[in-house]
Design a protein around this motif. Sequence first.
Motif, PDB file in Angstrom:
ATOM      1  N   LYS A   4      -7.985  -7.855   7.133  1.00 35.42           N
ATOM      2  CA  LYS A   4      -8.191  -7.609   5.705  1.00 35.42           C
ATOM      3  C   LYS A   4      -7.647  -6.240   5.294  1.00 35.42           C
ATOM      4  N   ASP A   5      -7.787  -5.260   6.171  1.00 33.75           N
ATOM      5  CA  ASP A   5      -7.284  -3.917   5.855  1.00 33.75           C
ATOM      6  C   ASP A   5      -5.785  -3.950   5.593  1.00 33.75           C
ATOM      7  N   LEU A   6      -5.067  -4.751   6.360  1.00 30.71           N
ATOM      8  CA  LEU A   6      -3.619  -4.863   6.155  1.00 30.71           C
ATOM      9  C   LEU A   6      -3.308  -5.525   4.823  1.00 30.71           C
ATOM     10  N   TYR A   7      -4.079  -6.541   4.472  1.00 32.53           N
ATOM     11  CA  TYR A   7      -3.893  -7.180   3.158  1.00 32.53           C
ATOM     12  C   TYR A   7      -4.199  -6.200   2.029  1.00 32.53           C
ATOM     13  N   SER A  17      -3.128   0.390  -7.547  1.00 29.15           N
ATOM     14  CA  SER A  17      -4.442   0.658  -8.124  1.00 29.15           C
ATOM     15  C   SER A  17      -5.533   0.202  -7.154  1.00 29.15           C
ATOM     16  N   PHE A  18      -6.354   1.146  -6.734  1.00 29.53           N
ATOM     17  CA  PHE A  18      -7.477   0.797  -5.867  1.00 29.53           C
ATOM     18  C   PHE A  18      -8.416  -0.172  -6.591  1.00 29.53           C
ATOM     19  N   THR A  19      -8.636   0.076  -7.874  1.00 30.92           N
ATOM     20  CA  THR A  19      -9.534  -0.765  -8.664  1.00 30.92           C
ATOM     21  C   THR A  19      -9.008  -2.192  -8.773  1.00 30.92           C
ATOM     22  N   ASP A  20      -7.713  -2.334  -9.027  1.00 32.81           N
ATOM     23  CA  ASP A  20      -7.134  -3.678  -9.157  1.00 32.81           C
ATOM     24  C   ASP A  20      -7.189  -4.444  -7.837  1.00 32.81           C
ATOM     25  N   VAL A  21      -6.968  -3.752  -6.735  1.00 32.65           N
ATOM     26  CA  VAL A  21      -7.056  -4.407  -5.423  1.00 32.65           C
ATOM     27  C   VAL A  21      -8.498  -4.841  -5.164  1.00 32.65           C
ATOM     28  N   ALA A  22      -9.444  -3.981  -5.503  1.00 31.76           N
ATOM     29  CA  ALA A  22     -10.852  -4.322  -5.320  1.00 31.76           C
ATOM     30  C   ALA A  22     -11.215  -5.558  -6.145  1.00 31.76           C
ATOM     31  N   SER A  33     -10.854   2.010  -0.273  1.00 29.59           N
ATOM     32  CA  SER A  33     -10.637   3.371   0.237  1.00 29.59           C
ATOM     33  C   SER A  33     -10.973   3.463   1.717  1.00 29.59           C
ATOM     34  N   TYR A  34     -12.099   2.864   2.116  1.00 27.92           N
ATOM     35  CA  TYR A  34     -12.486   2.880   3.523  1.00 27.92           C
ATOM     36  C   TYR A  34     -11.497   2.105   4.386  1.00 27.92           C
ATOM     37  N   ALA A  35     -10.965   1.025   3.860  1.00 28.67           N
ATOM     38  CA  ALA A  35      -9.978   0.244   4.609  1.00 28.67           C
ATOM     39  C   ALA A  35      -8.742   1.088   4.901  1.00 28.67           C
ATOM     40  N   ILE A  36      -8.293   1.832   3.898  1.00 25.37           N
ATOM     41  CA  ILE A  36      -7.114   2.693   4.094  1.00 25.37           C
ATOM     42  C   ILE A  36      -7.433   3.777   5.112  1.00 25.37           C
ATOM     43  N   LYS A  37      -8.613   4.359   5.035  1.00 21.60           N
ATOM     44  CA  LYS A  37      -9.014   5.378   6.004  1.00 21.60           C
ATOM     45  C   LYS A  37      -9.066   4.802   7.424  1.00 21.60           C
ATOM     46  N   ARG A  38      -9.542   3.556   7.550  1.00 23.19           N
ATOM     47  CA  ARG A  38      -9.575   2.921   8.882  1.00 23.19           C
ATOM     48  C   ARG A  38      -8.164   2.754   9.434  1.00 23.19           C
ATOM     49  N   LEU A  39      -7.236   2.324   8.575  1.00 24.70           N
ATOM     50  CA  LEU A  39      -5.851   2.175   9.023  1.00 24.70           C
ATOM     51  C   LEU A  39      -5.265   3.523   9.425  1.00 24.70           C
ATOM     52  N   GLU A  40      -5.543   4.542   8.637  1.00 29.92           N
ATOM     53  CA  GLU A  40      -5.022   5.878   8.962  1.00 29.92           C
ATOM     54  C   GLU A  40      -5.589   6.369  10.289  1.00 29.92           C
ATOM     55  N   LYS A  41      -6.849   6.083  10.522  1.00 31.15           N
ATOM     56  CA  LYS A  41      -7.456   6.471  11.801  1.00 31.15           C
ATOM     57  C   LYS A  41      -6.841   5.665  12.946  1.00 31.15           C
ATOM     58  N   GLU A  42      -6.658   4.375  12.727  1.00 29.96           N
ATOM     59  CA  GLU A  42      -6.089   3.497  13.760  1.00 29.96           C
ATOM     60  C   GLU A  42      -4.668   3.923  14.144  1.00 29.96           C
ATOM     61  N   LEU A  66       4.819   1.225   7.791  1.00 30.89           N
ATOM     62  CA  LEU A  66       3.788   0.200   7.943  1.00 30.89           C
ATOM     63  C   LEU A  66       4.004  -0.936   6.959  1.00 30.89           C
ATOM     64  N   LEU A  67       4.326  -0.620   5.722  1.00 30.13           N
ATOM     65  CA  LEU A  67       4.547  -1.651   4.706  1.00 30.13           C
ATOM     66  C   LEU A  67       5.702  -2.571   5.091  1.00 30.13           C
ATOM     67  N   ARG A  68       6.783  -2.004   5.599  1.00 29.64           N
ATOM     68  CA  ARG A  68       7.919  -2.842   6.032  1.00 29.64           C
ATOM     69  C   ARG A  68       7.496  -3.836   7.091  1.00 29.64           C
ATOM     70  N   HIS A  69       6.678  -3.395   8.028  1.00 37.26           N
ATOM     71  CA  HIS A  69       6.224  -4.277   9.098  1.00 37.26           C
ATOM     72  C   HIS A  69       5.204  -5.293   8.595  1.00 37.26           C
ATOM     73  N   ILE A  70       4.325  -4.866   7.717  1.00 38.28           N
ATOM     74  CA  ILE A  70       3.331  -5.784   7.159  1.00 38.28           C
ATOM     75  C   ILE A  70       4.023  -6.923   6.415  1.00 38.28           C
ATOM     76  N   LYS A  71       5.078  -6.613   5.696  1.00 38.13           N
ATOM     77  CA  LYS A  71       5.809  -7.646   4.953  1.00 38.13           C
ATOM     78  C   LYS A  71       6.361  -8.718   5.884  1.00 38.13           C
ATOM     79  N   LYS A  72       6.644  -8.356   7.115  1.00 40.71           N
ATOM     80  CA  LYS A  72       7.148  -9.319   8.093  1.00 40.71           C
ATOM     81  C   LYS A  72       5.998 -10.050   8.804  1.00 40.71           C
TER      82      LYS A  72
END
Length: 86
Positions: A4-7, A17-22, A33-42, A66-72
């Motif tokens: 889900k964090d990748l999505y 927009s964080f709000t629109d994604v939420a 916000s926490y999802a992005i922080k988890r990815l940054e930590k990972e 990361l975005l380029r790879h996620i798109k694939k």
Amino acid sequence: MNLKDLYYFYDLSNLQSFTDVARKHEVSQPSISYAIKRLEKEFHCQLIMHDPSHRTFKLTPQGDILLRHIKKVLPELLLLLTTLFV
């Protein structure tokens, strides 16, 4: 790592927009916000550069990678999941 964090990251890069994604995922804005922080930590790097004065952000060079790879990867994962659970 949470799929889900990748999505969330992918949608955040598109919607800007964080709000629109939420809203799209029917979760709270802090969840994004926490999802992005988890990815940054990972990945041990900053993925998003915030501009607090304009309440905007942009992807860092690492975020772009990361975005380029996620798109694939995400379409392949979706295909795999739909194939397994048919």
